[in-house]
Design a protein around this motif. Structure first.
Motif, PDB file in Angstrom:
ATOM      1  N   ASP A 119      -9.750   6.565   6.029  1.00  0.00           N
ATOM      2  CA  ASP A 119      -9.917   6.343   7.703  1.00  0.00           C
ATOM      3  C   ASP A 119      -9.675   7.582   8.343  1.00  0.00           C
ATOM      4  O   ASP A 119      -8.411   8.004   8.596  1.00  0.00           O
ATOM      5  N   PRO A 120     -10.807   8.212   9.062  1.00  0.00           N
ATOM      6  CA  PRO A 120     -10.658   9.353   9.769  1.00  0.00           C
ATOM      7  C   PRO A 120     -10.134   8.992  11.050  1.00  0.00           C
ATOM      8  O   PRO A 120      -9.217   9.981  11.468  1.00  0.00           O
ATOM      9  N   GLU A 165      -7.248   7.201  11.535  1.00  0.00           N
ATOM     10  CA  GLU A 165      -5.747   7.153  11.251  1.00  0.00           C
ATOM     11  C   GLU A 165      -5.271   8.442  10.574  1.00  0.00           C
ATOM     12  O   GLU A 165      -4.139   8.480  10.093  1.00  0.00           O
ATOM     13  N   ASP A 166      -6.389   9.124   9.881  1.00  0.00           N
ATOM     14  CA  ASP A 166      -6.283  10.212   9.074  1.00  0.00           C
ATOM     15  C   ASP A 166      -5.156   9.588   7.842  1.00  0.00           C
ATOM     16  O   ASP A 166      -4.314  10.231   7.633  1.00  0.00           O
ATOM     17  N   ALA A 167      -5.757   8.583   7.309  1.00  0.00           N
ATOM     18  CA  ALA A 167      -5.079   8.148   5.937  1.00  0.00           C
ATOM     19  C   ALA A 167      -5.918   7.681   4.921  1.00  0.00           C
ATOM     20  O   ALA A 167      -7.190   7.423   5.274  1.00  0.00           O
ATOM     21  N   VAL A 168      -5.464   7.576   3.914  1.00  0.00           N
ATOM     22  CA  VAL A 168      -6.254   7.206   2.540  1.00  0.00           C
ATOM     23  C   VAL A 168      -5.548   5.784   2.260  1.00  0.00           C
ATOM     24  O   VAL A 168      -4.325   5.601   2.116  1.00  0.00           O
ATOM     25  N   VAL A 169      -6.512   4.918   2.217  1.00  0.00           N
ATOM     26  CA  VAL A 169      -5.863   3.450   1.887  1.00  0.00           C
ATOM     27  C   VAL A 169      -6.326   3.090   0.228  1.00  0.00           C
ATOM     28  O   VAL A 169      -7.727   3.143   0.332  1.00  0.00           O
ATOM     29  N   PHE A 170      -5.489   2.494  -0.401  1.00  0.00           N
ATOM     30  CA  PHE A 170      -6.067   2.257  -1.789  1.00  0.00           C
ATOM     31  C   PHE A 170      -5.737   0.630  -1.984  1.00  0.00           C
ATOM     32  O   PHE A 170      -4.915  -0.109  -1.308  1.00  0.00           O
ATOM     33  N   ARG A 171      -6.816   0.009  -2.270  1.00  0.00           N
ATOM     34  CA  ARG A 171      -6.713  -1.340  -2.416  1.00  0.00           C
ATOM     35  C   ARG A 171      -7.195  -1.650  -4.019  1.00  0.00           C
ATOM     36  O   ARG A 171      -7.901  -1.202  -4.590  1.00  0.00           O
ATOM     37  N   ARG A 172      -6.375  -2.514  -4.286  1.00  0.00           N
ATOM     38  CA  ARG A 172      -6.387  -2.782  -5.880  1.00  0.00           C
ATOM     39  C   ARG A 172      -7.497  -3.828  -5.964  1.00  0.00           C
ATOM     40  O   ARG A 172      -7.736  -4.660  -5.173  1.00  0.00           O
ATOM     41  N   ILE A 173      -8.372  -3.587  -7.105  1.00  0.00           N
ATOM     42  CA  ILE A 173      -9.562  -4.333  -7.582  1.00  0.00           C
ATOM     43  C   ILE A 173      -9.168  -5.466  -8.526  1.00  0.00           C
ATOM     44  O   ILE A 173      -8.380  -5.045  -9.589  1.00  0.00           O
ATOM     45  N   ALA A 174      -9.398  -6.580  -8.574  1.00  0.00           N
ATOM     46  CA  ALA A 174      -9.172  -7.745  -9.412  1.00  0.00           C
ATOM     47  C   ALA A 174      -9.537  -7.391 -10.795  1.00  0.00           C
ATOM     48  O   ALA A 174     -10.710  -7.031 -10.772  1.00  0.00           O
TER      49      ALA A 174
END
Length: 75
Positions: free
Chosen positions: A31-32, A34-43
């Motif tokens: 996310d540019p 927020e300057d953040a990396v977001v990890f989302r778990r895949i089912a």
């Protein structure tokens, strides 16, 4: 909690932070704003029908399959 990137560009998450097992899959997004990396778990057991519905190409737009067998090449 601060997590540091190592020389091989890996992040190690403490087990107390995230209940995960080896082999779990995650989708990473940057996310540019927020300057953040977001990890989302895949089912693990993803529903194939929901994956098919999320496909950007409609099944009707795909080219038709060939009815003839491929030709054998002489070597």
């Amino acid at each position: 909690m601060i997590i540091t990137l190592d020389a091989k560009r890996r992040l190690t998450l403490p087990a107390s932070l995230l209940p995960a097992q080896a082999g779990d899959h995650f989708r990473a997004e940057f996310d540019p704003e927020e300057d953040a990396v977001v990890f989302r778990r895949i089912a693990k057991n993803a529903d194939w029908l929901s994956v098919l519905k999320a496909c950007p190409v409609k099944m009707d737009d795909l080219p038709p399959r060939r009815s003839e067998f491929p030709k054998r090449l002489k070597l």
